[in-house]
Design a protein around this motif. Structure first.
Motif, mmCIF file in Angstrom:
data_model
loop_
_atom_site.group_PDB
_atom_site.id
_atom_site.type_symbol
_atom_site.label_atom_id
_atom_site.label_comp_id
_atom_site.label_asym_id
_atom_site.label_seq_id
_atom_site.Cartn_x
_atom_site.Cartn_y
_atom_site.Cartn_z
ATOM 1 N N PRO A 242 0.827 -1.215 0.000
ATOM 2 C CA PRO A 242 0.000 0.000 0.000
ATOM 3 C C PRO A 242 0.858 1.260 0.000
ATOM 4 C CG PRO A 242 -0.076 -1.110 2.130
ATOM 5 C CD PRO A 242 0.579 -2.058 1.178
ATOM 6 N N ARG A 243 0.378 2.261 -0.691
ATOM 7 C CA ARG A 243 1.123 3.517 -0.787
ATOM 8 C C ARG A 243 1.062 4.248 0.552
ATOM 9 N NH1 ARG A 243 3.305 6.070 -4.805
ATOM 10 N NH2 ARG A 243 2.418 4.563 -6.265
ATOM 11 N N PRO A 244 2.190 4.688 1.072
ATOM 12 C CA PRO A 244 2.181 5.423 2.340
ATOM 13 C C PRO A 244 1.333 6.685 2.254
ATOM 14 C CG PRO A 244 4.409 4.716 1.784
ATOM 15 C CD PRO A 244 3.560 4.444 0.582
ATOM 16 N N ALA A 245 0.710 7.048 3.381
ATOM 17 C CA ALA A 245 -0.249 8.148 3.382
ATOM 18 C C ALA A 245 0.369 9.501 3.688
ATOM 19 C CB ALA A 245 -1.351 7.855 4.409
ATOM 20 N N GLY A 246 1.606 9.521 4.188
ATOM 21 C CA GLY A 246 2.206 10.782 4.601
ATOM 22 C C GLY A 246 2.838 11.550 3.456
ATOM 23 N N PRO A 247 3.295 12.766 3.729
ATOM 24 C CA PRO A 247 3.830 13.638 2.676
ATOM 25 C C PRO A 247 5.290 13.391 2.314
ATOM 26 C CG PRO A 247 3.814 14.806 4.773
ATOM 27 C CD PRO A 247 3.164 13.472 5.024
ATOM 28 N N HIS A 248 6.028 12.640 3.121
ATOM 29 C CA HIS A 248 7.456 12.460 2.887
ATOM 30 C C HIS A 248 7.746 11.263 1.980
ATOM 31 C CE1 HIS A 248 8.739 15.313 6.034
ATOM 32 N NE2 HIS A 248 7.747 14.835 6.753
ATOM 33 N N PRO A 249 8.693 11.375 1.058
ATOM 34 C CA PRO A 249 9.229 10.156 0.435
ATOM 35 C C PRO A 249 9.964 9.359 1.498
ATOM 36 C CG PRO A 249 10.535 12.081 -0.189
ATOM 37 C CD PRO A 249 9.344 12.601 0.576
ATOM 38 N N VAL A 250 10.162 8.066 1.263
ATOM 39 C CA VAL A 250 10.705 7.180 2.288
ATOM 40 C C VAL A 250 12.047 6.624 1.850
ATOM 41 C CG1 VAL A 250 10.322 5.058 3.621
ATOM 42 C CG2 VAL A 250 8.393 6.563 3.076
ATOM 43 N N SER B 121 15.831 -2.951 9.656
ATOM 44 C CA SER B 121 15.482 -2.127 8.504
ATOM 45 C C SER B 121 14.994 -0.785 9.031
ATOM 46 C CB SER B 121 14.378 -2.783 7.668
ATOM 47 O OG SER B 121 14.874 -3.903 6.965
ATOM 48 N N VAL B 122 15.717 0.267 8.701
ATOM 49 C CA VAL B 122 15.358 1.603 9.164
ATOM 50 C C VAL B 122 14.698 2.357 8.015
ATOM 51 C CG1 VAL B 122 16.165 3.729 10.247
ATOM 52 C CG2 VAL B 122 17.359 1.568 10.704
ATOM 53 N N SER B 123 13.424 2.675 8.197
ATOM 54 C CA SER B 123 12.695 3.508 7.240
ATOM 55 C C SER B 123 12.650 4.929 7.795
ATOM 56 C CB SER B 123 11.276 2.978 7.030
ATOM 57 O OG SER B 123 11.290 1.657 6.526
ATOM 58 N N TYR B 124 12.826 5.915 6.930
ATOM 59 C CA TYR B 124 12.935 7.281 7.432
ATOM 60 C C TYR B 124 12.434 8.269 6.374
ATOM 61 C CZ TYR B 124 17.168 6.852 4.591
ATOM 62 O OH TYR B 124 18.048 6.601 3.557
ATOM 63 N N PRO B 125 12.058 9.469 6.804
ATOM 64 C CA PRO B 125 11.669 10.496 5.826
ATOM 65 C C PRO B 125 12.877 10.879 4.982
ATOM 66 C CG PRO B 125 11.038 11.114 8.075
ATOM 67 C CD PRO B 125 11.954 9.953 8.192
ATOM 68 N N ALA B 126 12.721 10.824 3.686
ATOM 69 C CA ALA B 126 13.828 11.131 2.780
ATOM 70 C C ALA B 126 13.761 12.586 2.325
ATOM 71 C CB ALA B 126 13.800 10.196 1.581
ATOM 72 N N LEU C 62 3.594 -0.926 7.519
ATOM 73 C CA LEU C 62 3.434 -0.049 8.675
ATOM 74 C C LEU C 62 4.674 0.826 8.863
ATOM 75 C CD1 LEU C 62 1.773 0.828 11.112
ATOM 76 C CD2 LEU C 62 2.741 -1.099 12.383
ATOM 77 N N ALA C 63 5.853 0.232 8.718
ATOM 78 C CA ALA C 63 7.093 0.993 8.879
ATOM 79 C C ALA C 63 7.181 2.120 7.868
ATOM 80 C CB ALA C 63 8.292 0.055 8.739
ATOM 81 N N ASP C 64 6.902 1.819 6.608
ATOM 82 C CA ASP C 64 7.048 2.837 5.578
ATOM 83 C C ASP C 64 5.970 3.908 5.670
ATOM 84 O OD1 ASP C 64 9.245 1.462 4.758
ATOM 85 O OD2 ASP C 64 8.354 0.670 2.913
ATOM 86 N N ASP C 65 4.769 3.528 6.105
ATOM 87 C CA ASP C 65 3.722 4.533 6.270
ATOM 88 C C ASP C 65 4.096 5.518 7.381
ATOM 89 O OD1 ASP C 65 0.802 5.362 5.610
ATOM 90 O OD2 ASP C 65 0.867 5.250 7.805
ATOM 91 N N LEU C 66 4.565 5.003 8.514
ATOM 92 C CA LEU C 66 4.974 5.900 9.592
ATOM 93 C C LEU C 66 6.133 6.797 9.146
ATOM 94 C CD1 LEU C 66 4.767 3.492 12.662
ATOM 95 C CD2 LEU C 66 3.323 5.500 12.248
ATOM 96 N N ALA C 67 7.074 6.223 8.400
ATOM 97 C CA ALA C 67 8.192 7.026 7.916
ATOM 98 C C ALA C 67 7.705 8.161 7.022
ATOM 99 C CB ALA C 67 9.188 6.145 7.171
ATOM 100 N N SER C 68 6.700 7.879 6.194
ATOM 101 C CA SER C 68 6.175 8.918 5.308
ATOM 102 C C SER C 68 5.500 10.042 6.084
ATOM 103 C CB SER C 68 5.173 8.310 4.310
ATOM 104 O OG SER C 68 3.900 8.085 4.916
ATOM 105 N N ARG C 69 5.112 9.775 7.324
ATOM 106 C CA ARG C 69 4.471 10.783 8.180
ATOM 107 C C ARG C 69 5.486 11.552 9.035
ATOM 108 N NH1 ARG C 69 -1.279 9.197 8.998
ATOM 109 N NH2 ARG C 69 -1.644 7.277 7.834
ATOM 110 N N GLY C 70 6.764 11.194 8.895
ATOM 111 C CA GLY C 70 7.778 11.920 9.628
ATOM 112 C C GLY C 70 8.312 11.204 10.845
ATOM 113 N N TYR C 71 8.455 9.877 10.764
ATOM 114 C CA TYR C 71 9.051 9.083 11.837
ATOM 115 C C TYR C 71 10.245 8.318 11.284
ATOM 116 C CZ TYR C 71 4.658 9.813 14.377
ATOM 117 O OH TYR C 71 3.578 10.379 15.005
#
Length: 400
Positions: A54-62, A90-95, A167-176
């Motif tokens: 699923p496509r992450p919902a937040g504004p940040h690329p991951v 695996s560390v997912s983060y706002p890019a 879940l990891a990538d969605d949270l990362a896209s929200r700024g985590y």
């Protein structure tokens, strides 16, 4: 908890890890277990293309970075002759910039083969198809500027960290910054550096060697070690510079949820936690959290107040801060992972005992976990957590 009840719990978890089909919840009886093991043994290979998460919902690329960490001050509980306690993270983060780096793989082909074998799907889904699952993270992307909360994720017993990728990538896209952790010798399908696929020793020995609570506490120590490593600028470099040490949370599925609570109890740096359909196994679960917030989200059939076998009621009484007990109608044990979403897209048969669709499972998991951390790590009010809503009628709030 008695030794007998510990062993019963272990048997149930192993049934989840080894026998349940990709979409299903844990079968409740021997006859259901047998049905679950044979129902998906389809002789022909399914001709489906690689699915997409699923496509992450937040504004940040991951962005994505994988770290192999070794705690040389600890002895591995499963293989004492190992060179220390190993974890793969695996560390997912706002890019900083969309499109930078290369697409992150979901799993390797060997990991896919082992995971499909564990789910009794050999010959049903080609390993290359699962390995080709498209993610929305990019390897090598520079972290965004700023400082972000850190969330640690621990998977279910026998399951790899990759089952929580969405879940990891969605949270990362929200700024985590999100660290999904594989615990050595506790996964059926994890490939460590050098092509080493470690056997799941814990799956074979846990009831004979240690109380199951020891697994939870061992994983909690792993999470504390990961925090140490990720926040050390000499070791983590740019990642350490974007983590806000004052805002750290933990979540997990199944025994990973118990790990989140244990990590909070053992490490005051962990400020908030979420348990996704996991029993706690430790007698004092919930104690030691003080006023820190904790949320339990589970399948209605197995984790409602009064359900046989769950230990949530005792933990609930020991939680003295902000707390929520939510259950999801129609969900199964794996509804809080990537499995239902992938199963729908791979054309696998629907499990009639788990009527909630993969898409609906994902949206519920995503929305409530994100709301929890937005409230407790960022201080942003979340009406979603105040009570039932007509927009999500499957979710029930309990206040036993």
């Amino acid at each position: 908890m008695t030794t007998r009840s510990h062993r019963a719990a272990v048997a149930a978890l192993l049934t989840c890890a080894l026998a349940v089909p990709l979409l299903g919840a844990a079968p409740a009886s021997a006859s259901q277990q047998a049905h679950a093991q044979t129902r998906y043994s389809v002789p022909e290979t399914r001709s489906t293309g690689a699915p997409e998460l699923p496509r992450p919902a937040g504004p940040h690329p991951v962005g994505r970075r994988t770290l192999h960490l070794v705690d040389r001050h600890r002895t591995d509980p499963w293989v004492p002759t190992a060179r220390g306690r190993e974890v793969l993270v695996s560390v997912s983060y706002p890019a900083r910039r969309a499109g930078a780096g290369s697409p992150a793989a979901y799993v390797t082909t060997d990991e896919a083969r082992l995971l499909l074998k564990a789910r009794d799907l050999t010959g049903v889904v080609p390993p290359e198809t699962l390995a080709g699952t498209r993610t929305h993270a990019r390897v090598g992307a520079a972290p965004a500027r700023g400082r972000f909360p850190l969330v640690l994720l621990s998977p279910g017993f026998g399951m790899p960290r990759t089952t929580l990728t969405s879940l990891a990538d969605d949270l990362a896209s929200r700024g985590y910054v999100v660290a999904a952790v594989d615990h050595a010798y506790e996964s059926l399908a994890t490939e460590f550096p050098g092509g080493r696929v470690m056997p799941c020793v814990a799956c074979e020995e846990v009831d004979a060697r240690v109380e199951f609570a020891g697994v939870v506490r061992g994983r909690a120590a792993d999470l504390s070690f990961v925090i140490d490593e990720l926040t050390d600028r000499r070791r983590a470099g740019a990642l350490a510079r974007v983590i806000d040490l004052r805002r750290i949370g933990a979540a997990g599925h199944s025994i990973g949820g118990a790990t989140a609570a244990a990590a909070m109890a053992a490490d005051r740096r962990v400020r908030a936690g979420v348990d996704l359909d996991g029993d706690f196994f430790v007698d004092d679960a919930g104690a030691g959290l003080g006023r820190r917030p904790f949320m339990m989200v589970g399948a209605e059939d197995t984790h409602s107040p009064g359900s046989d076998g769950t230990d949530w009621a005792g933990a609930w009484d020991r939680l003295h801060g902000w707390k929520r007990w939510l259950t999801v109608e129609g969900a199964g044990h794996f509804s809080f992972t990537d499995f239902p979403w992938l199963g729908d897209r791979l054309g696998l048969p629907t499990d009639q005992e788990v009527p909630l669709s993969g898409e609906r499972s994902w949206h519920i998991t995503r929305d409530y976990v994100a709301a929890f951390f937005e409230l407790h790590l960022r201080g942003v009010p979340q009406p979603l957590l105040q009570g039932p809503t007509d927009l999500r009628p499957e979710v029930d709030f309990h206040r036993p």
